[in-house]
Design an enzyme around this catalytic site. Structure first.
Site, PDB file in Angstrom:
ATOM      1  CG  ASP A 211       5.358  -0.856   9.687  1.00 35.27           C
ATOM      2  OD1 ASP A 211       5.939  -1.384   8.727  1.00 35.27           O
ATOM      3  OD2 ASP A 211       4.370  -0.109   9.560  1.00 35.27           O
TER       4      ASP A 211
ATOM      5  CG  ASP B 266       1.104  -0.299   3.622  1.00 31.27           C
ATOM      6  OD1 ASP B 266       0.820  -1.077   4.543  1.00 31.27           O
ATOM      7  OD2 ASP B 266       1.951   0.618   3.738  1.00 31.27           O
TER       8      ASP B 266
END
Ligand code: GLA
Length: 800
Positions: free
Chosen positions: A498, A568
């Site tokens: 990430d 997301d």
């Protein structure tokens, strides 16, 4: 195939495209053609006619007064000699002057595609003979001397003003109809130079009024398609986040006004770069369209001392006369075989469960094991523990940089957890964010200088964390070592990498004053070194890129990570646009999609279970749900969905992807390369009661093959009809959520819509398959229940 005529005209052909340019007598390179394949031989004249210099333009020199560089289609151009459009390179020479006068010096055809030292590039496999080169050699008894030299043409240009060198590279990818361009700027003088702009490609098209397509958005809202018809001025698609960015993905398309999904000429451009990118389309006063693509020049500078070189990111270019689908498929084939690499390139990707939306930061070994047990029962293959497992991280305020297990949460560490998960028959993966540091961390206490921040000045925080200074090799080495320790400490099969913040307070304590303009590009180079070291050290780990979702979804990242978490936002209705947007330039195997809870955590929208799964199937499918909260019904459905996906996943992940309609109705089809198996999906955003009839039009089938078109019908709960069941002639009035209704629902379900037809491919593609009638105010059995944001997947299998 590269053809070179008269030593000054270069024609690059792929299976279906042609690219041509020549050397002008003044030494500049004139762009002649890029488009669908055409015949060009030695005598073909493609050049524009110029005999008078136009208006108040500037002539390059007095001996050549018939044209101005402002009105020539060029292949590389620079500011200061009459061309006032977007230049390819800008630099400040030792004397402070900025005019560059690059002219042709020589060409070479390279045996191998050159590898860049600092940047990732596309690759040609050794066994592949992508293209050859043909150099007609009349002295050789008129016979053509044909050599299989490989596929890269190198052109060298020399700056007449100062003596800088510019190498241009063109690589033809025959089968994918892709040509890549890249460049190296060399300071071949003995003085320093400051580079201010670096574009890997520049092309002038003689016409204007192209439709430019670009993809914009933000966090949890990536890849929204935007179309701009450019009749004048400039359209720039660029990023300034320090990454390729969810705001403006680096992919751009340029189409003739009449292009459709399946017809007309469409061009595509995408840099192999993960930092601030820049693609400009500029229409000048002569109605020509210039395209440049490279590094965003804003806040960029790079000092080169004598002999130093600067590699400019490669630009992937393609063109198709089969519309947007044609260009997308060229990109898909190219990215799958020439960008993505390594162990996982051609392998089917596992169905995973990610713990994020199930547990967020509140994880513990116990909770994870319970979730993993359910995952194994559901048929999931890989269990991923997301954020929250290290340091004292219970929210996003701490511990980045401290990559040691939190023993309160994981008393047996990563090793113990991984062993237990493997014993359940699952693979095990973890989340990391290696490029970051929290102020509240041991690492920051020890090495505050590792952070990107301006000493003694207030910092603008992003997700309560700072970037590590990857411009400093010591920091990058440190991260390589620490993350290697983590990945070597347990059996880890997968890593979600990430990167959750964008840049602010851009400054490196490692770099001197004159090099602060290099921070952003040097960071990207540091990231590439880090990703390269770790992916080489752990070649069998499946790395999934992520940057708060799709904030770094680009061809540079895909050189290291075979797949990326595109957003997301797991809401299927949002995903239709996000995955649909990604499909323009990236194959399905490069993005992941998860079925998640309803109401959805990002939008609170409620979408039926099946429709959520159906949309997520058209990618690398995963699950982001608390399985322990699912009803038995839902859990059984999930199991069925996973079994179904596994049966067809090769086609879902690696099949040819076709977009159909993209308005209120969205259609996707994926087709196996042998055209024997296809899967189609129809999605309806809004439902209107007076429109119960829908036809699904698959694409990409073999017109001559007979196909079985069917679906897997599902039972429908009477609860879907709310208090309408009272209108079905019941003897007593029942409340929709009453005990009675719930009990009946357990034992009695209605039949859902069923499709079952055998038709030729041409019939299915042109006449379409008429689907079961939708519920439209009357009748409840055998109806296709589309309430809005509903999907259906259809199986289309060739008969033997
Ligand atoms: C980012 C990612 C999410 C999740 C969280 C964890 O937002 O995009 O998927 O991993 O970080 O903090």
């Amino acid at each position: 195939m590269i053809n070179i005529f008269h030593n000054d005209t270069f024609v690059i052909n792929t299976k279906g495209t042609t690219y041509a340019f020549r050397v002008l007598k003044t030494g500049q390179l004139e762009h002649l053609y890029y488009g669908p394949k055409i015949h060009v031989d030695e005598d073909t004249d493609l050049a524009e006619k110029h005999s008078n210099i136009p208006g108040n333009t500037v002539s390059y020199n007095s001996e050549n007064n018939s044209f101005s560089l402002e009105d020539i289609d060029l292949e590389a151009s620079f500011y200061g000699k009459g061309d006032i459009r977007e230049p390819m390179i800008e630099a400040v020479a030792f004397d402070g002057s900025t005019t560059l006068d690059f002219v042709y010096d020589s060409y070479a055809v390279l045996d191998e595609k050159p590898k860049f030292e600092t940047l990732p590039t596309s690759y040609v496999e050794k066994s592949e003979n992508q293209a050859g080169v043909k150099i007609p050699n009349k002295s050789d008894n008129g016979a053509d001397a044909e050599k299989n030299h490989g596929s890269t043409l190198q052109i060298i240009m020399i700056d007449k003003n100062h003596g800088f060198t510019l190498k241009l590279f063109y690589t033809a990818f025959e089968n994918e109809d892709v040509i890549t361009r890249s460049a190296i700027f060399i300071n071949s003088t003995n003085q320093k130079v400051i580079l201010k702009r670096a574009m890997g490609a520049l092309i002038d098209f003689p016409e204007a009024e192209y439709k430019i397509t670009s993809f914009h958005g933000g966090w949890a809202n990536e890849m929204n398609r935007c179309d701009t018809v450019l009749t004048g001025g400039k359209f720039v698609n660029s990023s300034f986040t320090g990454t390729s960015s969810s705001r403006n993905n680096p992919l751009t398309l340029m189409a003739h006004a009449d292009a459709t999904e399946d017809s007309g000429v469409v061009f595509g451009f995408n840099p192999v770069y993960s930092g601030n990118h820049y693609t400009a389309f500029e229409v000048n006063s002569f109605g020509k369209t210039r395209v440049v693509c490279g590094i965003n020049p804003s806040s960029f500078s790079w000092t080169l001392y004598a002999g130093e070189e600067f590699e400019i990111p490669e630009v992937v270019m393609t063109v198709s006369n089969h519309g947007y689908n044609g260009v997308s498929q060229n990109f898909h084939h190219f990215v799958s075989k020439h960008i993505v690499r390594g162990f996982w390139r051609d392998k089917e990707r596992p169905v995973l469960l990610n713990s994020w939306e199930a547990n967020y930061f509140a994880i513990s070994e116990d909770k994870l094991l319970r979730l993993a047990k359910k995952s194994a029962e559901a048929g999931i293959e890989l269990f991923v523990m997301d954020d929250g497992w290290f340091g004292h991280r219970n929210d996003d305020k701490s511990s980045l940089g401290d990559w040691t297990e939190n023993k309160k949460k994981l008393p047996h560490g990563l090793k113990g957890l991984s062993e237990k998960i493997h014993k359940m028959g699952l693979k095990f993966g973890i989340w990391i964010e290696p490029e970051m540091i929290s102020v509240d961390s041991e690492l920051y206490k020890k090495h505050p200088e590792y952070a990107i921040e301006i000493p003694d000045m207030a910092h603008s925080e992003g997700r309560n964390q700072r970037l590590l200074d990857l411009t400093n090799p010591e920091v990058t080495d440190y991260v390589i070592e620490k993350i290697s320790d983590v990945l070597g400490s347990a059996e880890i099969d997968y890593v979600k990498w990430d990167m959750n913040r964008i840049f602010s307070d851009i400054y490196s304590r490692y770099l001197p004053y004159e090099r602060q303009g290099e921070v952003l590009h040097r960071y990207v180079l540091g990231f590439y070194r880090l990703a390269s070291a770790l992916t080489k050290k752990f070649p069998e780990i499946l790395f999934e890129g992520c940057a708060a979702g799709g904030n770094r979804f680009d061809l540079g990242a895909l050189c290291y990570f075979p797949q990326i978490w595109g957003s997301d936002d797991t809401d299927a209705a949002a995903r239709i646009d996000i995955q649909g947007g990604l499909s323009f330039g990236y194959p399905q195997s490069t993005y992941t999609a998860h079925i998640s809870a309803s109401p959805n955590h990002q939008t609170l929208r409620q979408i039926p279970f099946s429709s959520r799964a159906d949309v997520a199937f058209f990618a690398n499918f995963g699950v982001e749900l608390n399985l322990l909260d699912l009803s038995k019904d839902e859990f059984d459905k999930l199991k069925e969905k996973i079994t179904f996906y596994k049966k067809y996943r090769k086609v879902f992940q690696f099949g040819d992807f076709y977009r159909g309609r993209q308005g209120n109705i969205i259609e996707w089809t994926v087709v196996s390369p042998d055209k024997k198996t296809a899967l189609g999906m129809i999605f309806e955003r809004e439902t209107h009661p007076s429109m119960p009839h829908l036809t699904f039009f698959p694409k990409g089938l073999d017109p001559e093959k007979k196909y079985h078109f069917y679906n897997i019908p599902e039972k429908v709960s009477i609860k879907e009809f709310g208090d309408l069941i009272n209108a079905a002639g019941l003897p007593v009035h029942v409340k929709p959520d009453s005990l009675l209704v719930n009990t009946v629902d357990k034992f009695y379900k209605l039949d859902g819509d069923k499709e079952d037809a055998v038709k030729y491919g041409d019939t299915l593609m042109n006449a379409g398959q008429r689907l079961s009638e939708a519920y439209s105010g009357t009748g409840i059995n055998n109806v296709r229940l589309f309430k809005g944001f509903d999907a259906r997947v259809y199986i289309i299998e060739a008969e033997n």
